[in-house]
Design a protein around this motif. Structure first.
Motif, PDB file in Angstrom:
ATOM      1  N   THR A  18      71.625   6.339  -1.614  1.00 55.69           N
ATOM      2  CA  THR A  18      70.771   7.334  -2.262  1.00 55.69           C
ATOM      3  C   THR A  18      71.408   7.807  -3.569  1.00 55.69           C
ATOM      4  N   GLY A  19      70.534   8.268  -4.481  1.00 59.56           N
ATOM      5  CA  GLY A  19      70.994   8.881  -5.716  1.00 59.56           C
ATOM      6  C   GLY A  19      71.698   7.956  -6.677  1.00 59.56           C
ATOM      7  N   ASP A  56      72.445   5.705  -9.833  1.00 57.63           N
ATOM      8  CA  ASP A  56      72.059   5.701 -11.244  1.00 57.63           C
ATOM      9  C   ASP A  56      71.656   4.283 -11.634  1.00 57.63           C
ATOM     10  N   TYR A  87      79.138   1.831  -2.844  1.00 60.90           N
ATOM     11  CA  TYR A  87      78.372   2.045  -1.607  1.00 60.90           C
ATOM     12  C   TYR A  87      79.023   1.313  -0.431  1.00 60.90           C
TER      13      TYR A  87
END
Length: 360
Positions: free
Chosen positions: A75-76, A78, A90
């Protein structure tokens, strides 16, 4: 190497990309303890699987179809950051969260038959003795270079898409891109922005995929790839079956003529390439975006290959040896497919371990 004492575990996982981490996650969920009951060996220097080697200009926003690892969403992110950084970070966080102590960099050189029905996994870290194996080595380590008459005479530069440094290295040059896959088209579109001239060459006319990639389409694609591995043939890539997604970026490139394709040339000359009909194209660079082959040479001692050149599969299980499971191979060579395959492989391996208890 054979005189070195082997360390015993139930399962060895080779590779810590999407497929390997999926398998390790499901092993962990079944109650197996890392480094005691199973071990994950990864050749790469850091987390991220093959993603860590992607070219810097491939930003996360350009990635098609990155599916989250099981149990933890990405999530989130860029979209303007390089995909190697986003996905590498990740994967690193994922390993830490679930306590997956990956051994790296470790090069697995061979998997052999051991005593008592066990497998011996020979590596740069030593020998591991296991009752089952999840092979998740992918394809990145085996870029495919086709051979053409005159190839050694070319006075320009030849490189594979695996070594693509970004578009800046081709500024003002005449570039031939060979290959009709996703990497080839992405790299071609970037190079065309700075090169003096680009030429796109493919064996077959490109197939453009337009419309939603829904469950029915996905099931049909997997069935086609799965049919090959059931017959013991080398797997084709999922992209070769689906075609290329017709994105806005690709539409613009087609309108500009960047994706006007030529059939494969007949030979390579010192200054470029040539066809038997008299056509010639001069070039400074030939970029081989010709794909990869499965990195499974370390499994050769087990004699799993069929006469057709591939490993015959039933789901994730090698038909010739039910201790061996391949994930990220054939129909599971996609991020969502790798997740499912990791779960399926662990489910079958648990049955194997319960059916054949470890000797006391």
């Amino acid at each position: 190497m054979n005189n070195v004492e082997a360390r015993d575990v139930d399962v060895v996982v080779i590779g810590a990309g999407q497929a390997g981490l999926s398998g390790a996650y499901h092993l962990r969920r079944t109650g197996l303890v890392p480094d005691r009951d199973f071990v994950v060996l990864d050749r790469s220097p850091r987390p991220g699987g093959a993603w860590q080697f992607r070219w810097p200009s491939l930003t996360y926003g350009k990635v098609h179809g990155m599916h989250a690892l099981p149990g933890m969403e990405l999530t989130g992110a860029d979209g303007s950051r390089p995909s190697s950084e986003v996905i590498g970070g990740y994967f690193s966080a994922y390993e830490e969260r679930f306590g997956l102590r990956v051994h790296r960099p470790v090069d697995v050189t061979a998997v052999r038959e051991g005593d008592g029905g066990r497998l011996l996994v020979e590596s740069s870290e030593g020998i591991w003795s296991a009752r089952g194996l999840i092979n998740a080595t992918g394809t990145w380590d085996r870029p495919f270079w086709p051979r053409y008459t005159g190839q050694e005479t070319f006075r320009g530069r030849q490189l594979h898409a695996a070594d693509y440094p970004g578009p800046g290295a081709f500024t003002g040059q005449r570039v031939i891109v060979v290959g009709g896959g996703a990497s080839g088209t992405q790299q071609l579109m970037e190079i065309a922005e700075v090169a003096a001239e680009t030429t796109w060459v493919t064996r077959r006319p490109p197939v453009w995929f337009e419309g939603p990639f829904d469950e029915n389409v996905g099931r049909a694609v997997v069935a086609k790839v799965e049919e090959r591995v059931r017959r013991g043939l080398p797997p084709e890539s999922v992209v070769s079956v689906t075609g290329l997604p017709l994105t806005d970026e690709i539409r613009r490139a087609r309108e500009r003529g960047v994706l006007d394709r030529l059939p494969v040339f007949d030979r390579i000359t010192p200054t470029g390439v040539a066809w038997d009909d008299g056509r010639r194209v001069d070039a400074d660079v030939i970029l081989w975006a010709t794909g990869f082959r499965a990195a499974i040479d370390h499994l050769a001692p087990l004699r799993l290959r069929e006469p057709g050149g591939g490993i015959r599969m039933d789901g994730t299980r090698a038909v010739r040896d039910d201790r061996i499971h391949l994930v990220g191979y054939g129909p599971s060579a996609s991020t969502i497919g790798a997740n499912r395959a990791g779960r399926a492989a662990v489910r079958e391996l648990r049955r194997l371990l319960e059916r054949e208890p470890a000797p006391v």
